[in-house]
Structure formats: C-alpha cells, structure tokens
Design an enzyme around this catalytic site. Structure first.
Site, PDB file in Angstrom:
ATOM      1  N   LYS A  12       0.844  -1.206   0.000  1.00  0.00           N
ATOM      2  CA  LYS A  12       0.000   0.000   0.000  1.00  0.00           C
ATOM      3  C   LYS A  12       0.874   1.249   0.000  1.00  0.00           C
ATOM      4  CE  LYS A  12      -3.955  -1.514   2.880  1.00  0.00           C
ATOM      5  NZ  LYS A  12      -4.650  -1.191   4.147  1.00  0.00           N
ATOM      6  N   ASP A  69      -8.115   1.655   4.471  1.00  0.00           N
ATOM      7  CA  ASP A  69      -8.710   0.363   4.792  1.00  0.00           C
ATOM      8  C   ASP A  69      -9.310  -0.177   3.512  1.00  0.00           C
ATOM      9  OD1 ASP A  69      -9.012  -1.468   7.077  1.00  0.00           O
ATOM     10  OD2 ASP A  69     -11.116  -1.425   6.482  1.00  0.00           O
ATOM     11  N   PHE A 155       0.767  -7.254  -4.367  1.00  0.00           N
ATOM     12  CA  PHE A 155       0.721  -7.849  -3.028  1.00  0.00           C
ATOM     13  C   PHE A 155      -0.684  -8.403  -2.794  1.00  0.00           C
ATOM     14  CE2 PHE A 155      -1.852  -4.628  -0.876  1.00  0.00           C
ATOM     15  CZ  PHE A 155      -1.726  -3.540  -1.732  1.00  0.00           C
ATOM     16  N   HIS A 183      -8.775   0.270  -7.360  1.00  0.00           N
ATOM     17  CA  HIS A 183      -9.552   0.866  -6.262  1.00  0.00           C
ATOM     18  C   HIS A 183      -8.730   1.934  -5.533  1.00  0.00           C
ATOM     19  CE1 HIS A 183      -7.047  -2.427  -5.108  1.00  0.00           C
ATOM     20  NE2 HIS A 183      -7.311  -2.353  -3.826  1.00  0.00           N
TER      21      HIS A 183
HETATM   22  P1  ITT Z   1      -2.839  -1.650   7.275  1.00  0.00           P
HETATM   23  O1  ITT Z   1      -4.115  -1.902   8.042  1.00  0.00           O
HETATM   24  O2  ITT Z   1      -1.649  -1.503   8.174  1.00  0.00           O
HETATM   25  O3  ITT Z   1      -2.957  -0.537   6.288  1.00  0.00           O
HETATM   26  P2  ITT Z   1      -3.392  -4.255   6.093  1.00  0.00           P
HETATM   27  O4  ITT Z   1      -2.691  -5.051   5.035  1.00  0.00           O
HETATM   28  O5  ITT Z   1      -3.711  -4.960   7.395  1.00  0.00           O
HETATM   29  O6  ITT Z   1      -2.496  -2.955   6.370  1.00  0.00           O
HETATM   30  P3  ITT Z   1      -6.251  -3.863   5.668  1.00  0.00           P
HETATM   31  O7  ITT Z   1      -6.588  -4.095   7.089  1.00  0.00           O
HETATM   32  O8  ITT Z   1      -6.890  -2.723   4.946  1.00  0.00           O
HETATM   33  O9  ITT Z   1      -4.675  -3.629   5.461  1.00  0.00           O
HETATM   34  O10 ITT Z   1      -6.509  -5.217   4.884  1.00  0.00           O
HETATM   35  C1  ITT Z   1      -6.619  -5.218   3.492  1.00  0.00           C
HETATM   36  C2  ITT Z   1      -6.523  -6.641   2.977  1.00  0.00           C
HETATM   37  O11 ITT Z   1      -6.860  -6.604   1.576  1.00  0.00           O
HETATM   38  C3  ITT Z   1      -5.115  -7.214   3.052  1.00  0.00           C
HETATM   39  O12 ITT Z   1      -5.172  -8.622   3.097  1.00  0.00           O
HETATM   40  C4  ITT Z   1      -4.498  -6.756   1.726  1.00  0.00           C
HETATM   41  O13 ITT Z   1      -3.446  -7.592   1.294  1.00  0.00           O
HETATM   42  C5  ITT Z   1      -5.705  -6.836   0.792  1.00  0.00           C
HETATM   43  N1  ITT Z   1      -5.606  -5.783  -0.219  1.00  0.00           N
HETATM   44  C6  ITT Z   1      -5.892  -4.457  -0.059  1.00  0.00           C
HETATM   45  N2  ITT Z   1      -5.596  -3.771  -1.164  1.00  0.00           N
HETATM   46  C7  ITT Z   1      -5.098  -4.674  -2.037  1.00  0.00           C
HETATM   47  C8  ITT Z   1      -4.598  -4.575  -3.345  1.00  0.00           C
HETATM   48  O14 ITT Z   1      -4.485  -3.404  -3.961  1.00  0.00           O
HETATM   49  N3  ITT Z   1      -4.168  -5.695  -3.936  1.00  0.00           N
HETATM   50  C9  ITT Z   1      -4.246  -6.880  -3.320  1.00  0.00           C
HETATM   51  N4  ITT Z   1      -4.689  -7.066  -2.082  1.00  0.00           N
HETATM   52  C10 ITT Z   1      -5.118  -5.966  -1.436  1.00  0.00           C
END
Ligand code: ITT
Length: 205
Positions: A12, A69, A155, A183
């Site tokens: 991210k 998020d 990722f 997104h």
């Molecule tokens: P932070 O809360 O620290 O930002 P996180 O990875 O825990 O990091 P989230 O709680 O928002 O973030 O969870 C998002 C989930 O969706 C997580 O498993 C990500 O790998 C996935 N995800 C989000 N955006 C994505 C993307 O652009 N491509 C692939 N997977 C994504």
C-alpha cells in the site's frame, strides 16, 4: 506538507508514494516513527476502520495522517472477505494462506460466478493540535477471481484478481498501470483532486 501514511503494508505504501509523487508532499512512513500504537480494526465499515487508523496515528504522532482500509468483496461469498480480508485465513493469516483459502472457497465455480470487487477507503485526518478535521475518499474496481494465481507483482490478492479490460491479474501489471485503474488509484485520484482546496485548511489551521 508532511503526510504520515499510517499503514504497515509496504505494498500500500509503495502505491501511495508512487501516485502522490508529483505533489509537494513529503511522505512519512510509519517506520520512521520508531514505535507506534497498534490499532484494533473493529469497525463495521472500511470508513470506520480507516478513520480509526488515521485518528489514532495522527494524535500519536502530531502529523497530518492518511490511512487506508481496503478489502476484496466476492459475490459468490456474499461480499466476504470484505473488511475482514487481511484476516481471512485466521489470526496468523498471510497473503499465501488467504489466496489459497479463497481459491478453495470458489472451487467448482465457473468464471461467470467468480465476480469480485476491490474496495479502498482512504481517511485523511489532521490531528487535534491542527484543528482536528477529517475526510474520506472511496475507490472501487470490478473484476473476477482466477482459477489459479497469475503474476508476481503487487501484493495481497493481486495474483487472483483479474481486471477484465486488460485481461490480466493485478499481479501481472506494473505498479503504475495497476494504480491507473485500481480501487486505491481511484481513491487517491479523488484525494489529489481535493487536495488543492484542502491544503490551506491543512497547513494553516
Ligand atoms: P494496514 O491496516 O496496516 O494498512 P493491512 O494489510 O492490514 O495494512 P487492511 O486491514 O486494509 O490492510 O486489509 C486489506 C486486505 O486486503 C489485506 O489482506 C491486503 O493484502 C488486501 N488488499 C488491499 N488492497 C489490495 C490490493 O491493492 N491488492 C491486493 N490485495 C489488497
């Protein structure tokens, strides 16, 4: 302007940095704080979780803060994993386990029943010391879930998410191409559009 990007997810962070690189903003990663408070993501919506992350880290650090998020909503699973995407395969979840569980959950379904969308909500928050203001920006991207992983970029669920107009998974796209259609890219574009009018509010509270 300095902007703390409150994410533990390096994928991210890289996308936010790449998309905002032309703006007069110095991105501060969480790691530069040394230590920071862990945020329990117990909201019912992406908006609640993004705002909680942004508020907590902004008040902790004193920086104007951006938090993200996001999640993957799969039609055949009634919108799951959704806001629980990070922990889909349990408390010790990682990307590989999450992807494996998702493929298993969709086993036997044809392409037309594998529709899904990525959702990203960004929360921008100026800390109490700067007048405590907040904004949210949402982006979505429609696609479908592959039968097996494809690509080695990106990722999370990227190797499983096909973006139909390009016929490729997000993991087969370079970062710039993904951010142009994703997104997160769409939410960041809304943030970029709003920033000129927000700058005075953020920099001169
Ligand atoms: P932070 O809360 O620290 O930002 P996180 O990875 O825990 O990091 P989230 O709680 O928002 O973030 O969870 C998002 C989930 O969706 C997580 O498993 C990500 O790998 C996935 N995800 C989000 N955006 C994505 C993307 O652009 N491509 C692939 N997977 C994504």
């Amino acid at each position: 302007m300095q902007l703390l990007v409150a994410t533990n997810n390096s994928g991210k962070l890289a996308e936010v940095e790449a998309t905002l690189k032309d703006l007069p903003i110095k991105i501060i990663p969480l790691t530069s704080l040394g230590t920071w408070s862990k945020v329990v993501e117990d909201g019912k919506t992406y908006e609640e979780n993004a705002l909680k992350k942004a508020r907590t880290l902004a008040d902790f650090s004193g920086y104007i803060t951006l938090a993200d998020d996001s999640g993957l909503e799969v039609d055949a699973l009634g919108g799951a994993p959704g806001i629980l995407s990070a922990r889909y395969s349990g408390e010790d979840a990682d990307d590989a386990r999450n992807n494996e569980k998702l493929l298993q959950a969709l086993a036997g379904l044809w392409q037309e029943n594998r529709g899904a969308r990525f959702v990203c909500v960004l929360a921008l928050y100026s800390p109490i010391s700067s007048g405590e203001r907040e904004w949210v920006f949402r982006g979505e991207c429609e696609g479908w879930i592959t039968f097996s992983p494809r690509g080695d970029k990106g990722f999370g669920y990227d190797p499983l998410f096909v973006y139909p107009p390009l016929g490729k998974t997000f993991a087969e796209l370079d970062r710039e191409t993904k951010c142009g259609v994703s997104h997160r890219g769409r939410a960041l574009e809304k943030l970029k559009e709003a920033l000129p009018s927000l700058f005075p509010l953020l920099t001169h509270p």
